[in-house]
Design a protein around this motif. Structure first.
Motif, PDB file in Angstrom:
ATOM      1  N   GLU A 171      51.778  21.864  36.764  1.00  0.00           N
ATOM      2  CA  GLU A 171      50.497  21.493  36.842  1.00  0.00           C
ATOM      3  C   GLU A 171      49.789  22.260  37.913  1.00  0.00           C
ATOM      4  O   GLU A 171      48.675  22.806  37.840  1.00  0.00           O
ATOM      5  N   GLY A 172      50.549  22.547  39.161  1.00  0.00           N
ATOM      6  CA  GLY A 172      49.963  23.534  39.831  1.00  0.00           C
ATOM      7  C   GLY A 172      49.498  25.099  39.316  1.00  0.00           C
ATOM      8  O   GLY A 172      48.490  25.603  39.753  1.00  0.00           O
ATOM      9  N   ARG A 175      46.200  24.675  37.487  1.00  0.00           N
ATOM     10  CA  ARG A 175      45.094  24.847  38.165  1.00  0.00           C
ATOM     11  C   ARG A 175      44.870  26.097  38.779  1.00  0.00           C
ATOM     12  O   ARG A 175      43.439  26.289  38.823  1.00  0.00           O
ATOM     13  N   LYS A 176      45.897  26.827  39.093  1.00  0.00           N
ATOM     14  CA  LYS A 176      45.493  28.362  39.377  1.00  0.00           C
ATOM     15  C   LYS A 176      44.897  28.907  38.418  1.00  0.00           C
ATOM     16  O   LYS A 176      44.032  30.051  38.773  1.00  0.00           O
ATOM     17  N   ARG A 178      42.908  27.825  36.112  1.00  0.00           N
ATOM     18  CA  ARG A 178      41.554  27.479  36.309  1.00  0.00           C
ATOM     19  C   ARG A 178      41.014  27.818  37.214  1.00  0.00           C
ATOM     20  O   ARG A 178      39.756  28.526  37.082  1.00  0.00           O
ATOM     21  N   ASP A 179      41.415  28.020  38.509  1.00  0.00           N
ATOM     22  CA  ASP A 179      40.705  28.809  39.859  1.00  0.00           C
ATOM     23  C   ASP A 179      40.378  30.133  39.508  1.00  0.00           C
ATOM     24  O   ASP A 179      39.361  30.825  39.956  1.00  0.00           O
ATOM     25  N   ARG A 196      45.299  13.839  34.944  1.00  0.00           N
ATOM     26  CA  ARG A 196      45.436  14.410  36.159  1.00  0.00           C
ATOM     27  C   ARG A 196      44.645  15.844  36.293  1.00  0.00           C
ATOM     28  O   ARG A 196      44.159  16.599  36.815  1.00  0.00           O
ATOM     29  N   LEU A 197      45.060  16.579  34.815  1.00  0.00           N
ATOM     30  CA  LEU A 197      44.544  17.925  34.828  1.00  0.00           C
ATOM     31  C   LEU A 197      43.386  18.078  34.017  1.00  0.00           C
ATOM     32  O   LEU A 197      42.422  19.018  34.431  1.00  0.00           O
ATOM     33  N   ASP A 199      39.897  18.670  32.350  1.00  0.00           N
ATOM     34  CA  ASP A 199      38.141  18.242  32.977  1.00  0.00           C
ATOM     35  C   ASP A 199      37.746  17.589  31.840  1.00  0.00           C
ATOM     36  O   ASP A 199      36.846  16.837  31.948  1.00  0.00           O
TER      37      ASP A 199
END
Lengths: 238, 238, 238, 238
Positions: A171-172, A175-176, A178-179, A196-197, A199
């Protein structure tokens, strides 16, 4: 910009029943989109259309701005299936090199080794995949996608059955992704992961896009994504 | 002409121990060559070198006359592994189309359907592979190789576990491949299959080519291929 | 004495078509009997009848002198299937202990460890089976049968896909089983293994025992077991 | 009454490191208890102790009031593992009959057929399991547990990878089990399933029971079960 643009796609295997009917949606840069669909929703057929595994019948699909059947498009997206079927006679290093070659790049094995360490597989990178557990195979698939770094990752139930730490790490990593302005299309029945993930959540059934909304709006309206889906299953004339 | 030309190939994973040492052999047009090797023989590493899955360290390999790492070479040979891991979310038709595309050709689905009938899988061509038994998956792999028709087929224990009729049919199909001037490199521990099919038998151990002879000469000398191999295992200083 | 006595067994799934028809044969003490059967021969149904996995409809089966459905009979024979599906969350030690318990005995782990060493799996006995390759799983099944030491071993394609040394070792172990007066019913399509090991070969088709002869007589008459089977497949009205 | 009573159980594989340390908890009649544990939590070892697959070293375990290693106890609970490894040469009917026999009962095949219909597997009950997809195998495991109806069901990630309708149906069936005063111990990483079903959640790590609370209290305190677990993973000195 849209990394994935599915526009008015219909598909029929027999020329009579439509398995997909006018499906349209986009995955924008820097987003994680959840894709939920019961049996018979057309989800598999949609993925086959996106990855040019069946011939597009109507509508259009663009990946990273390129028409989906062109070689340029094929280097924009990677598909991780729900299976953990990797070539058993290769080591992870050999497998990841081979996958890299398909995307026309020399993989950074140092980065892959770092991910192997994070995913609790230190010292196993040069072992044959035939000696890996199912969980390790799933994590190896994830690592390959993370080091190949295509603009779009399509993750189809790949997180099933991996351990909690690996799930948390994955999950982390998403997110990276996505960032960095890249995107993930996440097909999963694990509604907590979705909440949680993702959007946005796309709910497909019987070949239609039933819902395409901000996940937080769905949760606000129904209490949870699961509630939305299960209510639908109970009330729809399927 | 040689369809496969392996010339003085050595390989080491660690720069110290040679897993392959000066391996040389050819597969001529219109022949079936058996490849036998115990654990640690280097057989897997040899196959990885042939198919450019590891980087050649010394020597040379030509497939159909082309240097083995070139795209032209890669369309000359197909590798069927001992696993039956096919993409489960595809039908056989979709899988065989996809494999055909990798070889740059439009597969003749009529021919594939005929083989499905012969291999007792009539009516299953458009079913998802996830519903196939292990035997059906192996037979589907065989059918894909038979319709793609590359000059060289490398068959790695693919016949394990298929039923007797399918084995009998496959043997007939391999003989047809040979009659057409194409070739088969057949890796198997089923010594009876070897004796029935292989014109020549190559025995690899510890990275060396231990024997490379007409199969009938081996059988004449030792009674059977198995006797040759088992005698070797018992007497060699391994 | 007969370790296995199958007497006039018939079986039908639907009450109309007989999948087995008056099947009778014996496996005597201290013999290895090969069982060969194409698709639809009734071989699976025969094994299910022997191991009481379907209810006997007519005829009788005795194992080690006991009526086959009685608990005493069930401790006389072990069945190794062609799959390598072992409980992945156990270690080999735990798995073999559990299997021993089913046969009412405390397994000699020293003997099992010795076999692990011979089968090139030293140091892996206390690892989880989920980290074993397919070959290791097959060898673990063999080891369990060898240490449990029931009078009768039924081996169903279990040797498929194991390495040559393991095959050679397994053949030696089966000969020891025979020398001790115990017996093996060996179901395999590897006709070379049959010719090396089986004292007698039983050929089943369409629910009938087509042949039940000394293997050496079959080889003398037909040249090989394969030739007998393939001739039959080509000429029979199946 | 407690259907499962785990009392002060410690376990060490090597006599030095404790994989379980004084683990105590109960599963009361008519409850669904979630069990969550990261890698190295001792969860697998706990399950092996409960089902007598390793020898209890200290403490005690009672199932349905019986000491866990006694035959009476073994008929009180069924364990469904995360694998979908069923004997492929059996049909679902034969498999479910065989499982029933292990629990000393004649299974109601009408009930099983009804569940096959509900789980979208109508007409497949008498097909060989070798032709089932992974999802069908998981659903067949569930059906076997539902018709055998032991007081306690231990479900270990069995719901992974089944389709949404099947998940929804399975949740309904588990609620019925609870309503009948029977119980479920549910090991899963799908925190949304836990929050929907589990009355209580047990969180195990490093051999200790870290949390054992009403699920609704955990959610109230941390926002979600996932948040509790992930916070713990990030802050603990593991």
């Amino acid at each position: 910009m849209s990394l994935l643009n599915v526009n008015d796609v219909s598909y029929s295997y027999d020329g009579i029943v439509n398995v997909l009917l006018d499906v349209s949606f986009t995955v924008e840069e820097g987003t994680i989109v959840g894709l939920v669909g019961p049996n018979g929703s057309g989800k598999s057929t949609l993925i086959k259309n996106i990855f040019d595994l069946v011939r597009l019948q109507s509508g259009s699909i663009r990946i990273g701005g390129h028409e989906h059947a062109r070689p340029e498009a094929k280097k924009q997206a990677i598909y991780l299936s729900s299976n953990d079927y990797l070539p058993e006679f290769l080591t992870a290093r050999e497998y990841i090199s081979m996958m890299g070659k398909l995307f026309g790049l020399d993989v950074d094995h140092g980065e892959a080794l770092g991910l192997f360490r994070k995913f609790a597989m230190e010292g196993r990178y040069d072992d044959l995949i035939e000696d890996y557990s199912h969980g390790m195979r799933k994590k190896t698939q994830l690592v390959s996608a993370l080091v190949i770094r295509p603009p779009l990752l399509v993750i189809d139930e790949t997180l099933n059955g991996i351990d909690i730490e690996a799930l948390h790490l994955a999950e982390g990593e998403f997110r990276k992704v996505r960032d960095e302005g890249r995107s993930v299309l996440l097909c999963t029945h694990d509604f907590a992961v979705l909440e949680r993930l993702a959007d946005r959540t796309l709910f497909l059934d019987l070949g239609y896009v039933v819902r395409d909304e901000q996940t937080k709006d769905l949760v606000e309206e129904h209490g949870s994504v699961a509630a939305m889906v299960f209510d639908y299953l109970e009330t729809s004339e399927r």
